[in-house]
Scaffold this active site. Structure first.
Site, PDB file in Angstrom:
ATOM      1  CE1 TYR A 174      36.230  39.220  34.696  1.00  0.00           C
ATOM      2  CE2 TYR A 174      36.946  40.386  36.643  1.00  0.00           C
ATOM      3  CZ  TYR A 174      36.185  40.333  35.511  1.00  0.00           C
ATOM      4  OH  TYR A 174      35.390  41.399  35.189  1.00  0.00           O
ATOM      5  CD  GLU A 181      44.525  41.444  31.245  1.00  0.00           C
ATOM      6  OE1 GLU A 181      44.964  42.255  32.080  1.00  0.00           O
ATOM      7  OE2 GLU A 181      43.300  41.257  31.068  1.00  0.00           O
TER       8      GLU A 181
END
Length: 248
Positions: A174, A181
């Site tokens: 994550y 991102e």
């Protein structure tokens, strides 16, 4: 006596009709459940296979995988197909096919689909950085065991190793995925800031202005509250599911 017999026959008929209706409803419910499970099984196997294929394509490049532009050209089509396919998970949750919370599912899918189509697809510079490769590898390493877990769970065949992977890999992937991102979005901001690319300026017939890079800056700001929310959600899920397995 005739009246009593007719009343008895009428009551028996009603009970028979109700019994038939219940039986038909039970059969219908069972068929719907079976079809739903078959659909979800096919969906999850397909998605696991797709993400495994993306991962294979990246690693098969070897050292060339450091070339983000080459990576994108190799995986563009399957990446768009299988990441966009995740939109169905929001639908599954909304209609009750799965028990996943709608809000957290929506946030995760929206962020990934948004980065893929709203950033990487539109701004070539954003997919030419190592952050793009980091993002896709992180997505893939999370999604393959996740979808395999869902498929095996439908078959009641989940082993502890797969359970552990499903609820543990996020601890590393994550943060790396979010970093990828953010880096990909930041590259798009730098490439479009100070330009009119993908932006609308005043004056115009609709009296509407839109700045693509500033919109992306707002998106980056949203990562601040939502990233911890998603991470904490997975921490809670890990604690609940692994403790349940130990208790069993």
């Amino acid at each position: 006596l005739l009246h009593i017999r007719l009343s008895v026959d009428s009551g028996s008929a009603r009970r028979l009709v109700h019994s038939v209706q219940r039986s038909c409803q039970s059969v219908t419910d069972q068929m719907a459940t079976t079809l739903s499970r078959l659909y979800l099984l096919a969906y999850n196997v397909c998605m696991a296979t797709g993400w495994a294929y993306i991962l294979f394509k990246i690693f098969s490049l070897g050292g060339k995988a450091l070339n983000a532009e080459l990576v994108y050209s190799e995986i563009e089509l399957p990446l768009k197909i299988f990441q966009t396919g995740a939109i169905m998970e929001v639908f599954h949750s909304a209609v009750g096919l799965v028990r996943a919370p709608v809000f957290s599912t929506f946030i995760q899918v929206l962020s990934r689909v948004g980065v893929l189509w709203g950033v990487a697809h539109l701004v070539p510079e954003s997919r030419e950085t190592p952050f793009f490769v980091l993002m896709v590898i992180s997505w893939s390493l999370v999604e393959v065991p996740r979808y395999l877990f869902y498929a095996c769970n439908l078959l009641n065949m989940v082993g502890y190793p797969l359970l552990w992977l499903r609820y543990s890999l996020f601890a590393v992937l994550y943060p790396t995925g979010i970093s990828g991102e953010v880096g990909t979005i930041s590259a798009a901001v730098l490439a479009t800031l100070g330009t009119h690319v993908l932006s609308v300026s005043l004056p115009n017939a609709f009296n509407f202005a839109f700045s693509y890079p500033y919109a992306l800056i707002v998106v980056l700001a949203l990562y601040v509250p939502f990233s911890p929310f998603m991470y904490n959600h997975m921490v809670i899920q890990r604690r609940k599911n692994l403790s349940k397995q130990k208790a069993a």
